[in-house]
Design a protein around this motif. Structure first.
Motif, short mmCIF file in Angstrom:
data_model
loop_
_atom_site.label_atom_id
_atom_site.label_comp_id
_atom_site.label_asym_id
_atom_site.label_seq_id
_atom_site.Cartn_x
_atom_site.Cartn_y
_atom_site.Cartn_z
N GLY A 192 0.51 -0.97 0.20
CA GLY A 192 0.10 -0.06 0.16
C GLY A 192 1.04 1.02 -0.02
N GLU A 193 2.11 1.22 0.74
CA GLU A 193 2.89 2.61 0.50
C GLU A 193 3.40 2.22 -0.73
N GLU A 194 3.18 1.99 -1.76
CA GLU A 194 4.20 1.53 -2.86
C GLU A 194 5.85 0.86 -2.71
N VAL A 195 5.42 0.13 -2.41
CA VAL A 195 6.68 -0.65 -1.80
C VAL A 195 7.09 -2.23 -2.41
N PRO A 196 7.69 -2.64 -2.98
CA PRO A 196 8.82 -2.08 -4.12
C PRO A 196 8.63 -1.98 -5.37
N LEU A 197 7.68 -2.28 -5.86
CA LEU A 197 6.61 -1.57 -7.01
C LEU A 197 5.14 -0.91 -6.86
N HIS A 198 5.82 0.20 -7.83
CA HIS A 198 4.10 1.13 -7.55
C HIS A 198 3.02 -0.07 -7.89
N PHE A 199 2.17 -0.82 -7.08
CA PHE A 199 1.39 -1.46 -7.28
C PHE A 199 0.06 -0.92 -7.51
N GLY A 200 -0.13 0.68 -7.31
CA GLY A 200 -1.35 1.27 -7.86
C GLY A 200 -2.69 1.14 -7.29
N ALA A 201 -3.10 0.56 -6.14
CA ALA A 201 -4.22 0.46 -5.16
C ALA A 201 -4.61 -0.97 -6.29
N ARG A 202 -3.40 -2.08 -7.14
CA ARG A 202 -4.28 -2.86 -8.02
C ARG A 202 -4.75 -4.53 -7.62
N MET A 203 -4.14 -4.53 -5.95
CA MET A 203 -3.56 -4.86 -5.43
C MET A 203 -5.22 -5.93 -5.11
N GLY A 204 -5.19 -7.94 -5.56
CA GLY A 204 -6.78 -8.05 -5.01
C GLY A 204 -6.49 -8.84 -3.89
N ALA A 205 -8.01 -9.06 -3.27
CA ALA A 205 -8.39 -9.32 -2.04
C ALA A 205 -7.41 -10.06 -1.71
N ALA A 206 -6.63 -11.60 -2.46
CA ALA A 206 -6.06 -12.72 -2.60
C ALA A 206 -4.77 -11.89 -1.43
N VAL A 207 -4.34 -10.64 -1.94
CA VAL A 207 -2.53 -10.70 -1.29
C VAL A 207 -3.35 -10.17 0.01
N SER A 208 -4.06 -10.90 0.78
CA SER A 208 -4.47 -10.40 1.91
C SER A 208 -4.18 -11.88 2.55
N ASN A 209 -4.48 -12.95 1.84
CA ASN A 209 -4.14 -14.44 2.23
C ASN A 209 -2.63 -14.44 2.51
N ARG A 210 -1.92 -14.53 3.34
CA ARG A 210 -0.12 -14.85 3.36
C ARG A 210 0.19 -16.13 2.88
N ASN A 211 -0.75 -17.56 3.00
CA ASN A 211 -0.33 -18.71 3.33
C ASN A 211 -0.99 -18.75 1.56
N SER A 212 -1.97 -18.51 1.46
CA SER A 212 -2.18 -18.66 -0.29
C SER A 212 -1.43 -18.34 -1.36
N VAL A 213 -1.30 -16.48 -0.22
CA VAL A 213 0.24 -15.95 -2.20
C VAL A 213 1.38 -17.22 -1.70
N LEU A 214 1.76 -17.66 -0.60
CA LEU A 214 3.12 -18.62 -0.45
C LEU A 214 3.01 -19.67 -0.88
N GLN A 215 2.06 -20.24 -1.35
CA GLN A 215 1.70 -21.10 -2.16
C GLN A 215 1.43 -20.76 -3.42
N THR A 216 0.94 -19.86 -4.27
CA THR A 216 1.18 -19.17 -5.44
C THR A 216 2.98 -18.95 -5.85
N LEU A 217 3.03 -18.06 -4.90
CA LEU A 217 4.75 -17.86 -5.17
C LEU A 217 5.72 -19.23 -5.62
N LEU A 218 4.97 -20.14 -4.36
CA LEU A 218 6.01 -21.23 -4.33
C LEU A 218 5.97 -22.23 -5.98
N ASP A 219 4.05 -22.07 -6.74
CA ASP A 219 3.73 -23.09 -8.22
C ASP A 219 4.68 -21.71 -9.49
N ALA A 220 4.49 -20.59 -9.08
CA ALA A 220 5.03 -19.28 -9.98
C ALA A 220 6.45 -19.97 -10.32
N ARG A 221 7.35 -20.07 -8.98
CA ARG A 221 8.85 -20.12 -9.05
C ARG A 221 9.26 -21.96 -8.96
#
Length: 551
Positions: A63-92
């Motif tokens: 929300g403070e535009e760090v490390p990138l300029h996210f422009g308040a376009r983050m979906g609700a999924a980013v608030s679920n840390r476990n879900s995002v972590l699994q998505t990250l592992l799947d992507a990499r």
């Protein structure tokens, strides 16, 4: 000199090094293609290898535009840390490979500072990195560090660019492909280099429609094949245009108005084009993320073929500080590198072998350093042209620095913050402004006088714009203007996090000397009865090795 002649300053940092919580042989910052390649190359040689990546980034930091300029376009999924972590592992999937290879992988962990042992940090033993997760901060000692911090997007001020939905194209790409949490259906891309076109094309695969591409130059600068694919998908191309306004409401962008500009960057009357969209993707320039290495003291320079200001590195990825190496986009951004991740991987492997050799592991250097493409345009002139047409000639006065609400005219006129009630009669300020205008513009002076680049985003949205404005105002090229300096922490730290760093009793001794003591800036041996580093009101006498001298 006798012992009696030696003054002892109890407030000195000597002997007060903070406790170091952890140690590693090779620290790798960033788990992108370069960082993962470095980790896999360094693993298995009997050394402790630690790989850290700040993703998933806490939503408060995003929300403070760090490390990138996210422009308040983050979906609700980013608030679920476990879900995002699994998505990250799947992507990499290479992250799992690194774990299996014995690499100490720490996700959701940011490096907010690198502190090599130099004259200003001689009191710390060895080299130390400051790390932080979403709650804690701590220190880690390392022997070699490979920084693969990636890139970010150059900000560009125009009317309405502070609305939700105006974001960096790299931020949109990360949200869509790594987090699967981009809230965007119809976007306009501003800029047309290969990096921007490649990211925009990837977004189409995630369900985003690219409605238009706006380019201030008279032709698109990016890869023709990528441009063709975007056009086939319905993107309209407006060359010789800039964004006049991003209109909408408090919820975000609803449409963009583009305007044609002449050679001087002035709007052409009667050339307005309205484009419906919910997102504006800033792809004006891909900026190597050098804040960590620059704050550590590595020498940098403007290298057009590597995308702007980058660390000065040799053919084995080593910077001017021998213990710091760079790889991936933070070592340089160019078109073919954006289209082929193997180039970044090669840099990561080279950096890892260099670090291993330094630590006594004899390993063949099988890769040769990749050479950047020749620039397709004069990137310094191109960035100045964008700022001139979009910002200097904006119909209103958009804030270039959104955090501190500083406009282009205030930057060019070195106008102090409005809340100070400054008037031109301030002689000290007039002298500072005259010195700034008569010599080469100094972004750090501008930062201190105007507060531009001093907000929560730490200048990520405005640093390059400020340099371009100073060049325009002084009649100099952007590549002749230094960027405002970086200082740790290069990632936001809450007071709660900072409080997690341990302190020894010796560190707390005489802490009050730094908090507005009457003689704060007076050497203790010259003070006369006032509370000082060496004499506190409760003390009856100075330290025996620091005889009092009347001042």
């Amino acid at each position: 000199m006798t012992t009696h002649d030696i003054y002892y300053d109890p407030a000195s940092v000597a002997g007060k090094a903070p406790p170091i919580n952890d140690e590693t042989d090779i620290l790798i910052v960033g788990a992108g293609p370069a960082g993962l390649a470095a980790a896999l190359t360094a693993a298995g040689h009997g050394l402790h290898v630690t790989l850290v990546d700040e993703n998933p980034v806490p939503i408060e930091t995003m929300g403070e535009e760090v490390p990138l300029h996210f422009g308040a376009r983050m979906g609700a999924a980013v608030s679920n840390r476990n879900s995002v972590l699994q998505t990250l592992l799947d992507a990499r999937p290479e992250i799992a490979e690194a774990l299996e290879a014995g690499v100490d992988v720490r996700l959701g962990t940011a490096v907010w500072g690198l502190f090599p042992q130099q004259p200003t940090a001689a009191w710390i033993e060895g080299a130390v990195a400051g790390l932080a997760d979403d709650q804690n901060a701590w220190l880690l000692r390392f022997k070699q560090v490979i920084v693969a911090a990636g890139r970010r997007d150059m900000g560009l001020a125009f009317d309405g660019w502070d609305r939700p939905g105006v974001m960096g194209v790299s931020a949109a790409h990360r949200l869509a492909t790594v987090y699967e949490a981009l809230e965007c259906k119809r976007a306009v891309l501003v800029g047309s280099d290969t990096q921007a076109l490649a990211s925009a094309h990837a977004l189409i695969g995630k369900g985003v429609r690219i409605a238009a591409i706006i380019e201030q130059a008279d032709q698109v600068s990016g890869d023709p094949a990528l441009l063709g694919l975007l056009v086939e998908q319905g993107a309209r191309v407006f060359t010789g245009h800039v964004v006049r306004e991003a209109a909408g409401d408090a919820l975000g962008v609803q449409r963009v108005t583009a305007v044609a500009v002449d050679e001087a960057g002035l709007p052409v009357h009667g050339s307005l084009q309205a484009i419906e969209c919910d997102t504006v993707l800033l792809g004006v320039a891909a900026i190597p993320a050098i804040e960590l290495v620059e704050a550590a003291g590595c020498r940098t320079s403007f290298q057009a073929d590597r995308g702007g200001h980058v660390p000065d590195a040799d053919l084995v990825q080593r910077t001017s500080l021998p213990l710091i190496l760079v790889a991936g986009d933070c070592a340089g951004v160019w078109a073919s590198k954006s289209l082929d991740e193997n180039i970044s991987r090669r840099e990561g492997r080279i950096a890892a072998r260099t670090a291993l050799a330094t630590l006594g592991v004899d390993i063949a250097q099988d890769d040769t350093a990749p050479m950047p493409d020749a620039p397709v345009c004069d990137i310094a002139a191109d960035r100045a042209a964008w700022v001139r047409a979009s910002t200097v000639h904006a119909q209103n006065q958009p804030f270039v620095c959104q955090c501190e609400e500083v406009t282009a005219s205030e930057i060019l006129g070195l106008q102090p913050p409005r809340y100070l009630g400054w008037t031109p009669a301030d002689a000290a300020f007039e002298n500072a402004m005259s010195a700034q205008q008569n010599g080469a513009p100094n972004p750090d002076v501008t930062k201190r006088l105007t507060r531009a680049c001093m907000g929560p985003c730490q200048g990520r949205r405005c640093r390059e714009q400020v340099a371009a404005l100073l060049g325009i105002g002084a009649g100099k090229r952007v590549d002749d203007i230094a960027l405002a300096s970086f200082r740790p922490p290069v990632r936001p730290l809450s007071l709660q996090q900072a409080g997690q760093i341990e302190e020894t009793p010796a560190m707390r001794n005489r802490w009050d000397a730094w908090f507005d003591m009457p003689s704060q800036w007076t050497p203790f041996w010259l003070c006369n009865g006032q509370p000082t580093v060496a004499r506190h009101p409760q003390d009856s006498a100075h330290h025996t090795n620091a005889p009092h001298h009347e001042g």
